[in-house]
Scaffold this motif. Structure first.
Motif, PDB file in Angstrom:
ATOM      1  N   ASP A   1       0.835  -1.211   0.000  1.00  0.00           N
ATOM      2  CA  ASP A   1       0.000   0.000   0.000  1.00  0.00           C
ATOM      3  C   ASP A   1       0.866   1.256   0.000  1.00  0.00           C
ATOM      4  OD1 ASP A   1      -2.247  -1.595   0.031  1.00  0.00           O
ATOM      5  OD2 ASP A   1      -2.686  -1.270   2.166  1.00  0.00           O
TER       6      ASP A   1
ATOM      7  N   ALA B   1       2.360   1.760  -3.471  1.00  0.00           N
ATOM      8  CA  ALA B   1       1.349   2.274  -4.395  1.00  0.00           C
ATOM      9  C   ALA B   1       1.053   3.745  -4.103  1.00  0.00           C
ATOM     10  CB  ALA B   1       0.070   1.450  -4.290  1.00  0.00           C
ATOM     11  N   LEU B   2       0.973   4.097  -2.834  1.00  0.00           N
ATOM     12  CA  LEU B   2       0.713   5.487  -2.453  1.00  0.00           C
ATOM     13  C   LEU B   2       1.863   6.384  -2.879  1.00  0.00           C
ATOM     14  CD1 LEU B   2      -1.192   7.418  -0.985  1.00  0.00           C
ATOM     15  CD2 LEU B   2       0.032   6.884   1.119  1.00  0.00           C
ATOM     16  N   ASP B   3       3.092   5.926  -2.694  1.00  0.00           N
ATOM     17  CA  ASP B   3       4.258   6.710  -3.102  1.00  0.00           C
ATOM     18  C   ASP B   3       4.259   6.938  -4.610  1.00  0.00           C
ATOM     19  OD1 ASP B   3       5.086   6.847  -0.484  1.00  0.00           O
ATOM     20  OD2 ASP B   3       6.631   5.304  -0.690  1.00  0.00           O
ATOM     21  N   GLU B   4       3.917   5.910  -5.373  1.00  0.00           N
ATOM     22  CA  GLU B   4       3.881   6.039  -6.831  1.00  0.00           C
ATOM     23  C   GLU B   4       2.756   6.970  -7.261  1.00  0.00           C
ATOM     24  OE1 GLU B   4       3.572   2.037  -8.210  1.00  0.00           O
ATOM     25  OE2 GLU B   4       5.673   1.586  -7.756  1.00  0.00           O
ATOM     26  N   GLU B   5       1.637   6.905  -6.554  1.00  0.00           N
ATOM     27  CA  GLU B   5       0.481   7.732  -6.891  1.00  0.00           C
ATOM     28  C   GLU B   5       0.736   9.206  -6.587  1.00  0.00           C
ATOM     29  OE1 GLU B   5      -3.698   8.056  -4.715  1.00  0.00           O
ATOM     30  OE2 GLU B   5      -3.434   6.143  -5.742  1.00  0.00           O
ATOM     31  N   THR B   6       1.442   9.474  -5.510  1.00  0.00           N
ATOM     32  CA  THR B   6       1.645  10.857  -5.101  1.00  0.00           C
ATOM     33  C   THR B   6       2.944  11.452  -5.606  1.00  0.00           C
ATOM     34  OG1 THR B   6       2.644  10.161  -3.015  1.00  0.00           O
ATOM     35  CG2 THR B   6       0.268  10.598  -3.010  1.00  0.00           C
ATOM     36  N   SER B   7       3.753  10.675  -6.332  1.00  0.00           N
ATOM     37  CA  SER B   7       4.993  11.258  -6.845  1.00  0.00           C
ATOM     38  C   SER B   7       4.625  12.301  -7.881  1.00  0.00           C
ATOM     39  CB  SER B   7       5.903  10.194  -7.430  1.00  0.00           C
ATOM     40  OG  SER B   7       5.293   9.598  -8.547  1.00  0.00           O
ATOM     41  N   THR B   8       5.273  13.427  -7.788  1.00  0.00           N
ATOM     42  CA  THR B   8       4.939  14.538  -8.669  1.00  0.00           C
ATOM     43  C   THR B   8       5.847  14.534  -9.885  1.00  0.00           C
ATOM     44  OG1 THR B   8       6.410  15.960  -7.412  1.00  0.00           O
ATOM     45  CG2 THR B   8       4.087  15.982  -6.798  1.00  0.00           C
TER      46      THR B   8
END
Length: 121
Positions: free
Chosen positions: A85, A88-95
């Protein structure tokens, strides 16, 4: 902080994970401005008291017990889900890379400003 006031926890919970993962990554450094009493969060101090962390060079490091419990947690189903999780969160929030700044606009000259006010009246 190499003392122990509490028994080690039976299992690691959210309360322990932040300090332990930060210590494992070498990011658990003393910050007396943010944490004025101990230089680290209350969670990190509780991990020291439970024998999971110990005073290191400029910050706290994992004890053998802390390292062992963290390794066991990482291989557990709960730990695997949590780590997945977080990934996935890190990949989703990477700018994405920041866009280029806009080109500078010409600065109006004093005469232009007077004309603008005159036109508005």
């Amino acid at each position: 902080m190499s003392f122990s006031f509490e028994q080690p926890p039976d299992e690691l919970t959210w309360y322990h994970l932040g300090p332990l993962l930060n210590a494992e990554a070498g990011r658990l450094k003393y910050n007396p401005e943010q944490y004025t009493v101990h230089g680290v969060s209350n969670n990190a101090v509780a991990c020291c008291w439970a024998g999971l962390l110990v005073d290191g060079d400029g910050g706290l490091v994992l004890t053998d017990l802390g390292r062992s419990m963290l390794a066991d947690w990482k291989t557990s189903p709960v730990g695997q889900r949590w780590l997945a999780d977080q990934t996935a969160l890190d990949e989703e929030t990477s700018t994405p890379a920041a866009p280029a700044p806009p080109a500078p606009q010409p600065v109006p000259q004093p005469a232009d400003q007077l004309d603008l006010f005159g036109a508005a009246l």
